[in-house]
Design an enzyme around this catalytic site. Structure first.
Site, short mmCIF file in Angstrom:
data_model
loop_
_atom_site.label_atom_id
_atom_site.label_comp_id
_atom_site.label_asym_id
_atom_site.label_seq_id
_atom_site.Cartn_x
_atom_site.Cartn_y
_atom_site.Cartn_z
N GLU A 60 -7.62 -0.47 -4.09
CA GLU A 60 -8.43 0.74 -4.02
C GLU A 60 -8.97 1.09 -5.40
O GLU A 60 -8.33 0.80 -6.42
CB GLU A 60 -7.56 1.90 -3.48
N ASN A 105 -8.18 6.89 0.18
CA ASN A 105 -8.81 8.20 0.04
C ASN A 105 -10.14 8.11 -0.71
O ASN A 105 -11.07 8.87 -0.44
CB ASN A 105 -7.87 9.16 -0.71
N ASN A 205 -10.93 6.40 6.68
CA ASN A 205 -9.55 6.34 6.19
C ASN A 205 -8.84 7.66 6.43
O ASN A 205 -9.35 8.72 6.03
CB ASN A 205 -9.55 6.05 4.68
N GLU A 206 -7.70 7.62 7.07
CA GLU A 206 -6.82 8.78 7.26
C GLU A 206 -7.59 10.07 7.56
O GLU A 206 -7.36 11.11 6.95
CB GLU A 206 -5.91 8.95 6.02
N GLU A 331 -1.83 0.20 5.76
CA GLU A 331 -1.16 0.72 4.56
C GLU A 331 0.32 0.87 4.87
O GLU A 331 0.69 1.64 5.75
CB GLU A 331 -1.71 2.10 4.14
N GLN A 385 -0.12 -1.12 -2.52
CA GLN A 385 -1.33 -1.86 -2.76
C GLN A 385 -0.96 -3.16 -3.48
O GLN A 385 0.21 -3.51 -3.47
CB GLN A 385 -2.29 -1.00 -3.57
#
Ligand code: AHR
Length: 528
Positions: A60, A105, A205-206, A331, A385
């Site tokens: 990320e 994020n 994402n989320e 994730e 990650q």
């Protein structure tokens, strides 16, 4: 093997199998009188072919993951593209099959147009997810070029926060259309004649999380994801699309979010995402430094997989659909010490640089086992990650070191091949408050031709455990690879000063009887 002996083998296996089926904690054989564990291996009993995408990872735009991690143009260790050669070679050697990018994020406020075209024209922006200065010197084309050098597949995250379905479809056109349209011609103007052919995409994402830029209610997201998928498929019908599922089982909307989202977009997507991070403290998990409980969290992961699969199948049945969704656990990791994540408006700040110890590595081994055991449903999973940020690899300007969690992950990448075997496992158990008895021995195995790889977590913190392996057919003849990660101190960790404090040791294996040390994760690969 004669019919009778096959029957007797299966009967033995069935004894353990009954406990297995009755117990959502998967490998338990509650109240076993024996202290030895038994693993029954029958090559005819297979869970599913192992999709190696279950050992994917994640990079990320966060902290020093991209900048100073994989891309560092000023460094003596970088190539002409600015890619860190040492890191690139390591990831290539590990064989990471798929990497999710650019967030996380971060993606929910990211304008992909900022990260393409001449580098001196790219804007410097404020990333509002991590309060970091983003220079955009590394973007879509650099990532794809890096992936090709590493030999990995890109799994692209899309901005469904501030981004529109129109711009998501534009990115697909930019990446995958040959030429002759606005966005494909822009790519060509940027010097890339051939389309990238990106197949795997996450629709946001989320989006269930109040922390997420553009967070919205489930139905609204479901409709947006549907529109997005429809436009993207118009550009390229061959895409594989992943809807955004619950960001953790701890969310108040857990399962309800997934149901409502899928009710809106089931027929337009191929998979749904799951996320989870695990901690060895009181918050969220209730395990306040309780390592015995902590080491059982991979069973919670399996539970989460079963629950989300249940929601998918519920919506499938309600819609009378013939399509079965797969899961993308994109994730997962241990993560609880370096939380926060305020980049204080710096470039490449040190953020979320978790230092992993031995017990973290043992649990990561357990997660690899669980992902293998659920290969029937999980098609993609990403260790979150890969570099510097909650990661197995940590860099500085002079090199990198391997964190403890590197080892179980690297062994899964190296040894797990072919089909996942449906083992029957009989193991003594221990008690943890609030959950069913936990087996000391947690195992997964794969079979590729005659080669078998077995991965064994011993959750017993005090004692070595004897393990008997009972083969339905003659076992493979020799151990090709046999290593163990263990040590006296569960809190021991690696660093630049002591990079091998927690390191693999050779494991003395046999095909029928082994003794795994306390607090250990062992891999054995047999062949002929
Ligand atoms: O991996 C770190 C962060 O954790 C990701 O950006 C986000 O998706 C998750 O909450």
């Amino acid at each position: 093997m004669a019919r009778n002996s096959r029957r007797s083998f299966l009967k033995q296996a069935a004894i353990a199998g009954t406990a297995l089926a009755a117990n959502r904690w998967t490998t338990g054989f509650a109240q076993s009188a024996s202290t030895a564990a038994r693993i029954y291996v029958d090559p005819a009993q297979r869970i599913a072919p192992l999709d190696r995408f279950v050992f994917g990872s994640f990079i990320e735009h966060l902290g020093r993951s991209v900048y100073e991690g994989i891309y560092d143009p000023g460094s003596k260790l970088s190539d002409a593209n600015g890619f860190r050669k040492d890191v690139l070679d390591e990831i290539k050697k590990m064989g990471v099959p798929v990497i999710r990018y650019p967030g996380g994020n971060f993606v929910s406020g990211y304008n992909w147009l900022d990260g393409v075209g001449p580098k001196d024209k790219r804007p410097v922006v404020l990333d509002k997810a991590w309060n970091t200065i983003e220079t955009n010197q590394f973007g879509t084309n650099e990532f794809i070029q890096w992936c090709r050098l590493v030999g990995t597949e890109p799994l692209f995250g899309l901005n469904l926060g501030t981004g529109t379905p129109e711009m998501a479809a534009a990115l697909v056109e930019y990446c995958n259309q040959e030429s002759g349209t606005k966005w494909s011609d822009l790519r060509r103007e940027h010097g890339i004649a051939k389309p990238h052919g990106v197949k795997w995409w996450c629709l946001g994402n989320e989006m269930d999380g109040p922390w997420q830029i553009g967070h919205m209610p489930a139905r609204e997201y479901g409709l947006k994801a549907r529109d997005c998928a429809q436009q993207m498929r118009m550009v390229d019908p061959s895409l594989q699309l992943i809807a955004c599922g619950s960001s953790s089982p701890g969310m108040q909307t857990y399962l309800e979010w997934d149901r409502q989202v899928l009710e809106e977009c089931y027929d337009m997507v191929d998979g749904i995402s799951l996320h989870c991070y695990y901690r060895n403290d009181a918050q969220e998990s209730g395990a306040a430094g309780d390592t015995a409980r902590f080491l059982s969290f991979n069973l919670d992961m399996e539970n989460q997989i079963a629950e989300i699969a249940g929601v998918c199948d519920y919506v499938k049945a309600r819609k009378h659909s013939r399509k079965r969704l797969w899961l993308s656990f994109d994730e997962w990791n241990v993560w609880y010490r370096q939380r926060g994540g305020d980049g204080k408006r710096q470039r490449a700040p040190h953020l979320l640089e978790e230092v992993y110890n031995l017990e973290d590595a043992l649990l990561v081994g357990g997660f690899c086992n669980s992902l293998m055991r659920r290969a029937d449903r999980v098609r993609i999973a990403c260790l979150a990650q890969l570099v510097n940020v909650i990661a197995p690899i940590t860099t500085n300007k002079d090199g990198f070191f391997r964190q403890t969690i590197y080892w179980p992950y690297a062994w899964a990448l190296q040894c797990a091949r072919g089909d996942v075997l449906d083992l029957a496992v009989e193991s003594p158990t221990y008690n943890v408050r609030g959950i069913p008895p936990v087996p000391y021995i947690d195992v997964a195995a794969t079979m590729d031709g005659k080669a078998v790889a077995m991965f064994i977590l011993n959750r017993d913190l005090e004692n070595a455990r004897d393990v008997e392996i009972i083969w339905r057919e003659s076992p493979p003849q020799k151990a090709l690879f046999s290593q163990v990660l263990t040590g006296p101190d569960l809190k021991a960790f690696n660093s630049f000063e002591a990079p091998k404090k927690v390191a693999p040791e050779l494991f003395e294996s046999s095909t029928r009887k082994i003794r795994v040390p306390p607090r250990s994760y062992t891999v054995i690969q047999w062949g002929n």
